[in-house]
Design an enzyme around this catalytic site. Structure first.
Site, PDB file in Angstrom:
ATOM      1  N   ASP A  45       0.840  -1.207   0.000  1.00 15.29           N
ATOM      2  CA  ASP A  45       0.000   0.000   0.000  1.00 15.29           C
ATOM      3  C   ASP A  45       0.870   1.250   0.000  1.00 15.29           C
ATOM      4  O   ASP A  45       1.499   1.578   1.010  1.00 15.29           O
ATOM      5  CB  ASP A  45      -0.902   0.014   1.243  1.00 15.29           C
ATOM      6  CG  ASP A  45      -1.818   1.230   1.268  1.00 15.29           C
ATOM      7  OD1 ASP A  45      -2.897   1.163   0.660  1.00 15.29           O
ATOM      8  OD2 ASP A  45      -1.439   2.253   1.880  1.00 15.29           O
ATOM      9  N   TYR A  50       3.351   9.817  -0.651  1.00 16.23           N
ATOM     10  CA  TYR A  50       4.414   9.215   0.167  1.00 16.23           C
ATOM     11  C   TYR A  50       5.786   9.399  -0.484  1.00 16.23           C
ATOM     12  O   TYR A  50       6.816   9.148   0.159  1.00 16.23           O
ATOM     13  CB  TYR A  50       4.174   7.709   0.413  1.00 16.23           C
ATOM     14  CG  TYR A  50       2.877   7.338   1.107  1.00 16.23           C
ATOM     15  CD1 TYR A  50       2.061   8.295   1.698  1.00 16.23           C
ATOM     16  CD2 TYR A  50       2.470   6.009   1.168  1.00 16.23           C
ATOM     17  CE1 TYR A  50       0.868   7.943   2.315  1.00 16.23           C
ATOM     18  CE2 TYR A  50       1.277   5.651   1.787  1.00 16.23           C
ATOM     19  CZ  TYR A  50       0.477   6.619   2.352  1.00 16.23           C
ATOM     20  OH  TYR A  50      -0.702   6.262   2.959  1.00 16.23           O
ATOM     21  N   LYS A  75      -2.416   5.830  -4.489  1.00 15.48           N
ATOM     22  CA  LYS A  75      -3.501   6.786  -4.229  1.00 15.48           C
ATOM     23  C   LYS A  75      -3.235   8.114  -4.923  1.00 15.48           C
ATOM     24  O   LYS A  75      -2.081   8.535  -5.046  1.00 15.48           O
ATOM     25  CB  LYS A  75      -3.644   7.029  -2.710  1.00 15.48           C
ATOM     26  CG  LYS A  75      -3.627   5.754  -1.870  1.00 15.48           C
ATOM     27  CD  LYS A  75      -3.873   6.005  -0.377  1.00 15.48           C
ATOM     28  CE  LYS A  75      -3.591   4.760   0.450  1.00 15.48           C
ATOM     29  NZ  LYS A  75      -2.169   4.597   0.832  1.00 15.48           N
TER      30      LYS A  75
HETATM   31  P1  NAD Z   1       0.530   1.567  12.051  1.00 10.18           P
HETATM   32  O1  NAD Z   1      -0.685   1.570  12.893  1.00 10.18           O
HETATM   33  O2  NAD Z   1       0.695   0.501  11.033  1.00 10.18           O
HETATM   34  O3  NAD Z   1       1.782   1.599  13.040  1.00 10.18           O
HETATM   35  C1  NAD Z   1       3.082   1.628  12.531  1.00 10.18           C
HETATM   36  C2  NAD Z   1       4.102   1.776  13.633  1.00 10.18           C
HETATM   37  O4  NAD Z   1       3.964   0.734  14.591  1.00 10.18           O
HETATM   38  C3  NAD Z   1       5.522   1.605  13.075  1.00 10.18           C
HETATM   39  O5  NAD Z   1       6.049   2.837  12.685  1.00 10.18           O
HETATM   40  C4  NAD Z   1       6.279   0.984  14.228  1.00 10.18           C
HETATM   41  O6  NAD Z   1       6.766   2.015  15.030  1.00 10.18           O
HETATM   42  C5  NAD Z   1       5.231   0.229  14.968  1.00 10.18           C
HETATM   43  N1  NAD Z   1       5.271  -1.230  14.687  1.00 10.18           N
HETATM   44  C6  NAD Z   1       4.806  -1.899  13.595  1.00 10.18           C
HETATM   45  N2  NAD Z   1       4.943  -3.218  13.735  1.00 10.18           N
HETATM   46  C7  NAD Z   1       5.505  -3.417  14.951  1.00 10.18           C
HETATM   47  C8  NAD Z   1       5.893  -4.577  15.678  1.00 10.18           C
HETATM   48  N3  NAD Z   1       5.699  -5.783  15.176  1.00 10.18           N
HETATM   49  N4  NAD Z   1       6.464  -4.392  16.895  1.00 10.18           N
HETATM   50  C9  NAD Z   1       6.640  -3.175  17.413  1.00 10.18           C
HETATM   51  N5  NAD Z   1       6.282  -2.046  16.779  1.00 10.18           N
HETATM   52  C10 NAD Z   1       5.724  -2.154  15.563  1.00 10.18           C
HETATM   53  O7  NAD Z   1       0.647   3.036  11.405  1.00 10.18           O
HETATM   54  P2  NAD Z   1       0.622   3.730   9.987  1.00 10.18           P
HETATM   55  O8  NAD Z   1       1.896   3.622   9.285  1.00 10.18           O
HETATM   56  O9  NAD Z   1       0.085   5.091  10.234  1.00 10.18           O
HETATM   57  O10 NAD Z   1      -0.514   2.944   9.155  1.00 10.18           O
HETATM   58  C11 NAD Z   1      -0.231   1.847   8.314  1.00 10.18           C
HETATM   59  C12 NAD Z   1      -0.388   2.209   6.851  1.00 10.18           C
HETATM   60  O11 NAD Z   1      -1.674   2.731   6.593  1.00 10.18           O
HETATM   61  C13 NAD Z   1       0.543   3.326   6.357  1.00 10.18           C
HETATM   62  O12 NAD Z   1       1.873   2.901   6.207  1.00 10.18           O
HETATM   63  C14 NAD Z   1      -0.134   3.687   5.069  1.00 10.18           C
HETATM   64  O13 NAD Z   1       0.167   2.729   4.057  1.00 10.18           O
HETATM   65  C15 NAD Z   1      -1.598   3.627   5.478  1.00 10.18           C
HETATM   66  N6  NAD Z   1      -2.150   4.953   5.862  1.00 10.18           N
HETATM   67  C16 NAD Z   1      -3.089   5.507   5.055  1.00 10.18           C
HETATM   68  C17 NAD Z   1      -3.644   6.734   5.358  1.00 10.18           C
HETATM   69  C18 NAD Z   1      -4.696   7.308   4.461  1.00 10.18           C
HETATM   70  O14 NAD Z   1      -5.041   8.483   4.603  1.00 10.18           O
HETATM   71  N7  NAD Z   1      -5.238   6.528   3.545  1.00 10.18           N
HETATM   72  C19 NAD Z   1      -3.225   7.435   6.506  1.00 10.18           C
HETATM   73  C20 NAD Z   1      -2.265   6.854   7.332  1.00 10.18           C
HETATM   74  C21 NAD Z   1      -1.749   5.606   7.009  1.00 10.18           C
END
Ligand code: NAD
Length: 275
Positions: A45, A50, A75
């Site tokens: 994704d 990004y 996107k």
């Molecule tokens: P997330 O909820 O996936 O959390 C990510 C964070 O959690 C990481 O940076 C890391 O610090 C921690 N993490 C992940 N796996 C872990 C593990 N196994 N152990 C310990 N810590 C861990 O947050 P996100 O990146 O905001 O959301 C995921 C994805 O959603 C984004 O990368 C993006 O692709 C998408 N997204 C889309 C929108 C939108 O407007 N459509 C907005 C935000 C995010």
């Protein structure tokens, strides 16, 4: 692996767990995507905003996994909304990704003040007709925005990617999606990491002998959601994918439901977002 998939109303299907690559520069995106594909992920994704579509494309090509086996989402950014602008922005995304189609193209935000999302959607419908966007959907849309697309074009998005985590479960949005056969996809599924030290999550994790990230990812799967946890660390990328050999039970679901009382949005409200 025995990863699960979900079928869209257009007949295509999406692997339920994907890798999110927000806040990941191009060089890191190459290694994260390669690590994910080596682990068994088949869904990535990204988004134009990004600024890592190039790295994602490079990671895919370097992985040795055939393009046809990978579900790739990107996107459209808000400033590219509008019919002609969308077609141009889509071409630019494909060029950066180094591919001739995406599996899923999303309108990133409704940006209601621009009032261009219906014209944008008409361009998306054209891109799907051309086969260059295999499936078309949206992100951050409220039911009223979805309803306008349906009323004015007759074409329902296959998916709506929205902020959703166990303490912010988006119950009303999901009820609307279900009624219209729109799949719900969870962004920030781990609450951007904020839920990983939560004692309620820790309790369920201990019961299953899993990590907090694994039981939260499983919560999304068991709720029928598509989930895209983000990590750039290979061991965590792998951990987040090792979730197809256990299930949460009704007690776990009730325990998780206790989190809702503290729930709040982390990201911007799509109705009032300034961009
Ligand atoms: P997330 O909820 O996936 O959390 C990510 C964070 O959690 C990481 O940076 C890391 O610090 C921690 N993490 C992940 N796996 C872990 C593990 N196994 N152990 C310990 N810590 C861990 O947050 P996100 O990146 O905001 O959301 C995921 C994805 O959603 C984004 O990368 C993006 O692709 C998408 N997204 C889309 C929108 C939108 O407007 N459509 C907005 C935000 C995010």
């Amino acid at each position: 692996s025995d990863q699960t998939t979900i079928t869209f109303h257009d007949g295509n299907s999406i692997p339920q767990v994907g890798l999110g690559v927000w806040q990941t520069p191009n060089d890191t995106a190459v290694t994260a995507v390669k690590a994910a594909l080596a682990t068994g992920y088949r869904h990535i994704d990204t988004a134009a905003i990004y600024e890592n579509e190039q790295g994602v494309g490079e990671g895919i090509r370097a992985s040795g996994v055939a393009r046809a086996e990978i579900f790739l989402t990107t996107k459209l950014w808000n400033s590219d909304q509008g019919y002609e602008q969308t077609l141009k922005a889509f071409d630019a995304s494909l060029k950066r990704l180094g591919t001739d189609y995406v599996d899923l193209y999303l309108i990133h935000w409704p940006a209601p003040k621009r009032d261009q999302y219906v014209d944008t959607w008409k361009a998306f419908i054209q891109l799907q007709k051309e086969g260059r966007a295999r499936s078309i959907g949206v992100s951050n849309f409220y039911p009223e925005h979805l309803q306008r697309l349906i009323d004015e074009t007759g074409i329902t998005p296959v998916i709506n990617q929205i902020e959703l985590h166990p303490d912010f479960p988006q119950t009303q949005a999901r009820a609307y999606h279900d009624k219209h056969r729109i799949i719900t996809q969870s962004w920030s599924p781990l609450g951007q990491g904020t839920l990983l030290e939560n004692p309620v999550v820790a309790k369920v994790a201990a019961k299953h002998g899993r990590t907090p990230a694994q039981v939260i990812t499983r919560w999304h799967i068991d709720n029928g959601l598509v989930v895209i946890p983000k990590s750039v660390t290979p061991s965590r990328i792998e951990e987040n994918f090792k979730v197809f050999d256990f299930k949460l039970d009704a007690d776990d679901m009730a325990t998780f439901a206790g989190l809702e009382k503290d729930g709040k949005r982390i990201g911007p409200d799509p109705m009032t977002a300034s961009f």
